[in-house]
Design a protein around this motif. Structure first.
Motif, PDB file in Angstrom:
ATOM      1  N   LEU A 133     -16.230 -17.136  -7.938  1.00  0.00           N
ATOM      2  CA  LEU A 133     -15.186 -16.191  -7.515  1.00  0.00           C
ATOM      3  C   LEU A 133     -13.874 -16.940  -7.372  1.00  0.00           C
ATOM      4  O   LEU A 133     -13.832 -18.041  -6.820  1.00  0.00           O
ATOM      5  CB  LEU A 133     -15.548 -15.529  -6.182  1.00  0.00           C
ATOM      6  CG  LEU A 133     -16.735 -14.559  -6.180  1.00  0.00           C
ATOM      7  CD1 LEU A 133     -17.054 -14.137  -4.754  1.00  0.00           C
ATOM      8  CD2 LEU A 133     -16.431 -13.334  -7.033  1.00  0.00           C
TER       9      LEU A 133
ATOM     10  N   ALA B 144      -9.789 -17.072  -6.033  1.00  0.00           N
ATOM     11  CA  ALA B 144      -9.000 -16.569  -4.911  1.00  0.00           C
ATOM     12  C   ALA B 144      -8.347 -15.248  -5.289  1.00  0.00           C
ATOM     13  O   ALA B 144      -7.779 -15.105  -6.382  1.00  0.00           O
ATOM     14  CB  ALA B 144      -7.948 -17.602  -4.519  1.00  0.00           C
TER      15      ALA B 144
ATOM     16  N   VAL C 259     -15.087  -9.064  -3.069  1.00  0.00           N
ATOM     17  CA  VAL C 259     -16.535  -9.158  -3.120  1.00  0.00           C
ATOM     18  C   VAL C 259     -17.154  -7.772  -3.227  1.00  0.00           C
ATOM     19  O   VAL C 259     -16.810  -6.866  -2.457  1.00  0.00           O
ATOM     20  CB  VAL C 259     -17.074  -9.871  -1.857  1.00  0.00           C
ATOM     21  CG1 VAL C 259     -18.600  -9.866  -1.842  1.00  0.00           C
ATOM     22  CG2 VAL C 259     -16.546 -11.287  -1.780  1.00  0.00           C
TER      23      VAL C 259
ATOM     24  N   GLU D 109     -11.535  -9.953   0.518  1.00  0.00           N
ATOM     25  CA  GLU D 109     -10.872 -10.738  -0.522  1.00  0.00           C
ATOM     26  C   GLU D 109     -11.138 -12.221  -0.299  1.00  0.00           C
ATOM     27  O   GLU D 109     -11.023 -12.729   0.821  1.00  0.00           O
ATOM     28  CB  GLU D 109      -9.367 -10.457  -0.498  1.00  0.00           C
ATOM     29  CG  GLU D 109      -8.593 -11.141  -1.613  1.00  0.00           C
ATOM     30  CD  GLU D 109      -7.133 -10.751  -1.625  1.00  0.00           C
ATOM     31  OE1 GLU D 109      -6.273 -11.650  -1.532  1.00  0.00           O
ATOM     32  OE2 GLU D 109      -6.858  -9.533  -1.720  1.00  0.00           O
ATOM     33  N   VAL D 110     -11.507 -12.916  -1.372  1.00  0.00           N
ATOM     34  CA  VAL D 110     -11.769 -14.346  -1.304  1.00  0.00           C
ATOM     35  C   VAL D 110     -10.448 -15.112  -1.223  1.00  0.00           C
ATOM     36  O   VAL D 110      -9.520 -14.837  -1.994  1.00  0.00           O
ATOM     37  CB  VAL D 110     -12.582 -14.806  -2.533  1.00  0.00           C
ATOM     38  CG1 VAL D 110     -12.724 -16.325  -2.565  1.00  0.00           C
ATOM     39  CG2 VAL D 110     -13.946 -14.150  -2.540  1.00  0.00           C
ATOM     40  N   THR D 111     -10.349 -16.047  -0.290  1.00  0.00           N
ATOM     41  CA  THR D 111      -9.132 -16.854  -0.165  1.00  0.00           C
ATOM     42  C   THR D 111      -9.304 -18.243  -0.757  1.00  0.00           C
ATOM     43  O   THR D 111      -8.333 -18.867  -1.187  1.00  0.00           O
ATOM     44  CB  THR D 111      -8.721 -16.987   1.314  1.00  0.00           C
ATOM     45  OG1 THR D 111      -9.810 -17.561   2.066  1.00  0.00           O
ATOM     46  CG2 THR D 111      -8.382 -15.621   1.906  1.00  0.00           C
TER      47      THR D 111
ATOM     48  N   ALA E 249     -15.011 -19.732  -4.939  1.00  0.00           N
ATOM     49  CA  ALA E 249     -16.426 -20.077  -4.784  1.00  0.00           C
ATOM     50  C   ALA E 249     -16.953 -20.560  -6.126  1.00  0.00           C
ATOM     51  O   ALA E 249     -16.724 -19.918  -7.158  1.00  0.00           O
ATOM     52  CB  ALA E 249     -17.226 -18.866  -4.306  1.00  0.00           C
TER      53      ALA E 249
ATOM     54  N   LEU F 299     -21.935 -18.104  -0.659  1.00  0.00           N
ATOM     55  CA  LEU F 299     -20.674 -17.791  -0.011  1.00  0.00           C
ATOM     56  C   LEU F 299     -20.760 -18.191   1.465  1.00  0.00           C
ATOM     57  O   LEU F 299     -21.789 -17.999   2.113  1.00  0.00           O
ATOM     58  CB  LEU F 299     -20.365 -16.302  -0.112  1.00  0.00           C
ATOM     59  CG  LEU F 299     -20.132 -15.739  -1.514  1.00  0.00           C
ATOM     60  CD1 LEU F 299     -19.792 -14.257  -1.434  1.00  0.00           C
ATOM     61  CD2 LEU F 299     -19.016 -16.485  -2.227  1.00  0.00           C
TER      62      LEU F 299
ATOM     63  N   ASN G 264     -14.939 -19.455   2.391  1.00  0.00           N
ATOM     64  CA  ASN G 264     -14.334 -18.689   1.297  1.00  0.00           C
ATOM     65  C   ASN G 264     -13.459 -17.543   1.782  1.00  0.00           C
ATOM     66  O   ASN G 264     -12.762 -16.924   0.973  1.00  0.00           O
ATOM     67  CB  ASN G 264     -15.419 -18.135   0.383  1.00  0.00           C
ATOM     68  CG  ASN G 264     -16.283 -19.208  -0.236  1.00  0.00           C
ATOM     69  OD1 ASN G 264     -17.462 -19.335   0.068  1.00  0.00           O
ATOM     70  ND2 ASN G 264     -15.689 -20.031  -1.094  1.00  0.00           N
ATOM     71  N   PHE G 265     -13.494 -17.256   3.093  1.00  0.00           N
ATOM     72  CA  PHE G 265     -12.724 -16.134   3.627  1.00  0.00           C
ATOM     73  C   PHE G 265     -11.784 -16.583   4.743  1.00  0.00           C
ATOM     74  O   PHE G 265     -11.365 -15.774   5.563  1.00  0.00           O
ATOM     75  CB  PHE G 265     -13.680 -15.051   4.152  1.00  0.00           C
ATOM     76  CG  PHE G 265     -14.631 -14.541   3.114  1.00  0.00           C
ATOM     77  CD1 PHE G 265     -14.266 -13.541   2.230  1.00  0.00           C
ATOM     78  CD2 PHE G 265     -15.899 -15.100   2.995  1.00  0.00           C
ATOM     79  CE1 PHE G 265     -15.145 -13.083   1.268  1.00  0.00           C
ATOM     80  CE2 PHE G 265     -16.790 -14.643   2.027  1.00  0.00           C
ATOM     81  CZ  PHE G 265     -16.404 -13.642   1.151  1.00  0.00           C
TER      82      PHE G 265
END
Length: 244
Positions: free
Chosen positions: A57, A59, A63, A93-95, A98, A104, A108-109
């Motif tokens: 994943l 940024a 998900v 939302e992924v920051t 990954a 996860l 990742n968040f």
């Protein structure tokens, strides 16, 4: 057949049916426990179901059930803060990117102010800290390490350049011993992930003169398994005897 006899027969049948249902239920529970025990024996510990991104994943990605799946993972080797339920992160939302195949985690968040800075051309991985990992106590942010894989056949170098992005922290949860966040080159991610998942990952602190690519040139890429050196010595003795 009298009415009283019919009532007694009906009661006996009902009792028999209830007994059979209870016996079947117990059989199902025993079978489930047997399967679970076999799984625990096979994995060598408690197994948990973690959320994994098969294709990775980036940024900014959100998900959902199309880019994340659930996968069994050995609890003792689960990264700190590993996500165990889709409900808690679905739509989030992924920051921090990954890696493909990596569980996860809360890393990742993270909010942007708490996010670690990943070097260009690298991927951030959270690795659980265990007694066998060999992480030097002095490893702090920015420390350069070398990653090896230990197996029955010996030791192999899997990543000559691994940088510590966040030192180990112990905040409980699944990864109760804490985890260390590492920056790994994309080509080495599968090997580091696989080694971390099965407990064969080892980290070492190289001297300055063997850092980086030099670590690969001087590191024992293929160390013989125990006993092979004795066999080699025996073969050499036989050779000397033939020569004499």
């Amino acid at each position: 057949m009298t009415r009283r006899f019919r009532l007694m027969l009906s009661g006996a049948c009902a009792l028999l049916a209830t007994t059979l249902c209870l016996a079947y239920g117990q059989h199902v529970r025993d079978e489930a426990e047997r399967v679970r025990a076999e799984a625990l024996e096979r994995y060598g510990g408690e197994v948990v179901s973690l959320l994994v991104a098969p294709d990775g994943l980036e940024a900014g990605e959100v998900v959902d059930r199309r880019n994340v799946i659930e996968r069994d993972w050995l609890a003792d080797l689960a990264p700190e803060g590993a996500i165990v339920g889709m409900e808690s992160v679905e739509g989030e939302e992924v920051t921090i990117p990954a890696a493909p195949g990596a569980p996860l985690t809360s890393l990742n968040f993270r909010d942007s102010e708490d996010a670690v800075e990943v070097p260009a051309g690298h991927v951030a991985l959270a690795v659980p800290v265990t007694d066998d990992l060999g992480l030097p106590p002095s490893a702090a942010e920015g420390t350069e390490l070398v990653a090896y894989r230990v197996s029955d056949t010996g030791v192999s170098l899997i990543a000559p350049e691994v940088q510590v992005l966040r030192a180990p922290s112990d905040q409980g949860g699944i990864g109760s011993r804490g985890s260390v966040t590492l920056a790994v080159e994309p080509t080495n991610v599968p090997s580091v992930l696989a080694s971390g998942a099965d407990g064969s990952l080892r980290l070492a602190l190289p001297a300055p003169d063997v850092a980086g690519e030099d670590a690969g040139a001087t590191a024992p890429v293929d160390v013989p398994a125990e006993g092979s050196s004795d066999e080699a010595a025996g073969a050499g003795s036989e050779g000397e005897g033939d020569a004499s």
